[in-house]
Structures are given as C-alpha cells and as structure tokens.
Design an enzyme around this catalytic site. Sequence first.
Site, PDB file in Angstrom:
ATOM      1  N   PRO A   1       6.670   9.755  10.268  1.00  0.00           N
ATOM      2  CG  PRO A   1       4.517   9.178  11.021  1.00  0.00           C
ATOM      3  CD  PRO A   1       5.313  10.315  10.422  1.00  0.00           C
ATOM      4  N   GLY A   2       7.492   6.308   9.956  1.00  0.00           N
ATOM      5  CA  GLY A   2       7.480   5.170   9.043  1.00  0.00           C
ATOM      6  C   GLY A   2       7.161   3.925   9.841  1.00  0.00           C
ATOM      7  NE  ARG A   3      11.939   1.299  13.166  1.00  0.00           N
ATOM      8  CZ  ARG A   3      12.983   0.737  12.551  1.00  0.00           C
ATOM      9  NH1 ARG A   3      12.998  -0.551  12.341  1.00  0.00           N
ATOM     10  NH2 ARG A   3      14.009   1.463  12.164  1.00  0.00           N
TER      11      ARG A   3
ATOM     12  NE  ARG B   1      14.385  -3.529  10.328  1.00  0.00           N
ATOM     13  CZ  ARG B   1      14.504  -3.742  11.606  1.00  0.00           C
ATOM     14  NH1 ARG B   1      14.078  -4.873  12.133  1.00  0.00           N
ATOM     15  NH2 ARG B   1      15.025  -2.825  12.383  1.00  0.00           N
TER      16      ARG B   1
ATOM     17  CE1 TYR C   1      20.321  -1.386   9.413  1.00  0.00           C
ATOM     18  CE2 TYR C   1      18.270  -2.602   9.225  1.00  0.00           C
ATOM     19  CZ  TYR C   1      19.107  -1.594   8.791  1.00  0.00           C
ATOM     20  OH  TYR C   1      18.720  -0.797   7.755  1.00  0.00           O
TER      21      TYR C   1
ATOM     22  CB  CYS D   1      24.818 -19.126  -1.679  1.00  0.00           C
ATOM     23  SG  CYS D   1      23.823 -20.408  -2.434  1.00  0.00           S
ATOM     24  CD  GLU D   2      26.269 -13.612   0.975  1.00  0.00           C
ATOM     25  OE1 GLU D   2      27.074 -13.412   1.910  1.00  0.00           O
ATOM     26  OE2 GLU D   2      26.420 -13.151  -0.165  1.00  0.00           O
TER      27      GLU D   2
ATOM     28  CE1 TYR E   1      12.804   2.372   6.612  1.00  0.00           C
ATOM     29  CE2 TYR E   1      12.014   1.811   8.805  1.00  0.00           C
ATOM     30  CZ  TYR E   1      12.317   2.749   7.843  1.00  0.00           C
ATOM     31  OH  TYR E   1      12.118   4.076   8.121  1.00  0.00           O
TER      32      TYR E   1
END
Length: 418
Positions: free
Chosen positions: A274-276, A312, A316, A343-344, A372
């Site tokens: 497990p991570g999240r 994120r 996503y 600058c995006e 993440y």
Amino acid sequence: MHHFHYRGEDLYCEEVPISALADEVGTPFYLYSHATLTRHFRVFDEAFQEVPHLICFAVKANANLAILRLFATMGGGADVVSGGELFRALHAGIPPERIVFAGVGKHREEMREALKADILMFNAESSQELRLLNQVAGEMGTVARVAVRVNPDVDPKTHPYISTGLKKTKFGIDISIALEEYQLAQTLSHIAIVGVHTHIGSQITDVSPFVDSLTRIAELIHELRTRGIDIRYLDVGGGLGIPYGDETPPHPTEMARAVIPILKDLGCTILFEPGRVIVGNAGILVTRVLYTKRTPTKDFVIVDAGMNDLIRPSLYGSYHAIQPVRRQEGRQRLTVDVVGPICESGDFLAKDREIAMVEPGELLAVMSAGAYGFTMASNYNARPRAAEVLVKGDRHFLIRARERYEDLIRGEVVPDDL
Ligand code: LLP
C-alpha cells in the site's frame, strides 16, 4: 480519518496551529501528521492479521526518510522500483529482508545493488529481465529470489494513467503465458522462484477488481504447485483508494473481508504494497496566496505552490480539497481557479472551484497531498522543492529542508571552452 482539524477558526495539525509552522518554515511546505500515519499503518496491518503478512510500503508514494523509518519501526518493509528507492529504504533502516523490488526497467547495476543488499525478492516483469537477473546473480555467485509479476487482465476502473493490470499495459506478464514464464525461470540456475506478484492499479474504489484478480492469481498458484513450483509469497500489490472528495473507497477491513477468504488457505505469506491509503490523507500542502486576479471571464487565486510541487491536478485532473488555514466569517463564496506561478496554463491546483474568497498573504491547505505529492515534485521553472514537516502531538520536525538555489545547480558544470 486524519488529524487536520479546525480549532475555532484555525486549522491545526494534531496540536500545532498550521499558521505557526508557515511562519517558521515559509511556504509552500508539505505537512504530515504522525498520528495519522501510524493510525493508517496500524489499521491496515490489523485488518489482515488473520493471514501471515508483511506490509511493504510503496516508497514511490512518499519517500521521505523519516516516514520510511516510522513504518520500519512499526514492522513495515518497502516496495521499491529503482536503485534510488532501494538506497532510500536501506538508508531509512528498513531491513533488506523486508524489501521487494518491482519495475519494468531494472538495470544491471540496480540488480547488483539489490542482490548485494540481499533483499527479500525481485518482482520480475519480463523474460529478458529474468535472464539478465540470472546472469547478474551468476556473476555474483548468488541466487536471486524472484516473483513473477502477473498481469491478471482485470479492469480496476480507475484513471487510465494509473491502471496497470490490463492486457494492454506495459506491466507484468500476461496471465495466459505466466506458466511458460515460470517454467523458463525454473530452468535458470541463479533464480529461485519464491512468489507471485500482481498489482492492478491505484486509487481503486471498489473491492471487486481485487477479488477478481486474486481469484485468478490463486488459481495460477494452484496450477504452479501441481507442476512442482512452490510459491511461498503472494504479493498482492497496492492500489486501495482514498477519499479525496466524495469517493467512498472500501475501508481496509472491508477489503480484508472480501479477499481473506481467497488468501487464507493458500499457504503463502501475503505481501501488501500500500502507498496512498497509508500516506495520502496523512499529508497536506500548505501554500500562501500571492494575488487574486479578476478577468472578464474568470477569477483566479494565485498561490505560491505550483504544478512542480503537486502535479496531480495537472497530470490526472485530480481533485484535491482546498481549505483556508484560517476561516473567516462572512466571506463571499466565489468560483475560482487556484493556480500556481509556473509558466504553463496547465499549472493549477483546482479549476472552477467554489471557495470562500481569500486575500493575498492568507494560507490555504491543499488536502490529501501525502501520497504522490513531494515524490512527483520537480524543479521546473528553477523552483526549489518545498520543505517537509512532520507533526507529532505538539511537536514538529523539519524532515526535509527547503531546497536552496545552490541545490538547483549542484552537479552542473560549465566547460571552460564554450
Ligand atoms: N505496487 C506497485 C507495483 C505499484 O506500481 C504501485 C503504484 C503501488 C504498489 C502503490 O499503489 P497505491 O497503494 O499507492 O495505489 N502517481 C499516481 C499513482 C501512481 C501509482 C503507481 N504505482 C497518482 O498520483 O495518483
């Protein structure tokens, strides 16, 4: 459940007012709650107590040494996907016998490092990788313990970028040819087959993909055994989702209830990655409002954290709740884009979000940023990466200093002969 809550009008992490931390370390910074981290780890661990198991925390979700050490003290191991993550895990004091190494692109040197450390096992993802691993282990006069990562062709119904268990993804070996791969591995003298690995995706909000995939994997394990291939470890990967907004993912105990019937009679030690679910809601990103800006069509809140700090939303389209660090009565509610300084046009933390209006200088908390978040941060636009702070009760620790400009140019060389 997490430990970020309002006391009166002020947002606290456990016993510490977040505004005080911002004054001390500056913004933006990542902030983690020790009580939340330990609670999440424990809840997951206890949910699966019926089966022999090991939690190999997915280092890619949060690689800070202090956090890895914390899980090590709780009996956890690590799932690593690079030599760098292996280095971090070992440096944090995670015993090598609790480390598994996955990833489609392990290179020779990384294999050597992991063999030298004598990690628990490699999760191999292709026949070429198996052959190279066999060769490297042979050169070192050792044997590599291996699980083959099997791709069960199950749709986890999550974002396409984080679905990994379908036929069309680059990960693992298709279940229909897994048997052949195991038979190949059996012929390699420096490979010891010890397990099966699978991982179908991330931010999964339903138990059924886990049930489907593990049912298929359990059948494979039986089949392998009838052919004399013993399997000691079943590594079920990670993937359990968390509530970012109004999702209602299964609680670890619910997942356990659904999958333990499949796992309990397999005679395997079950590895979880497990991570999240452990770190996601245990961390936030604290940012300061620089400006507000009204255009004929839109209102913007410009903050000092950008997509280089938390990618994120841009990558996503992910939702992260945004809360004021100090609530103010009677503020007008507006629909705004919360954007960073990069600058995006894709640099945003929230789009068309209704929030209580904020003024320059005020602080916002970007919630559910513990997984993440920092690990995907970059130096784009030559922005030093943020600080990381851990709160434990009424104490706090700077667990990663904010990068300085000198860090940005470390290792760069300007040749004399330009
Ligand atoms: N094991 C393997 C082999 C994995 O590839 C992953 C995640 C995990 C475990 C941990 O999965 P978790 O429990 O955290 O869902 N950057 C994306 C997520 C990428 C996940 C990659 N693999 C995001 O921000 O949503």
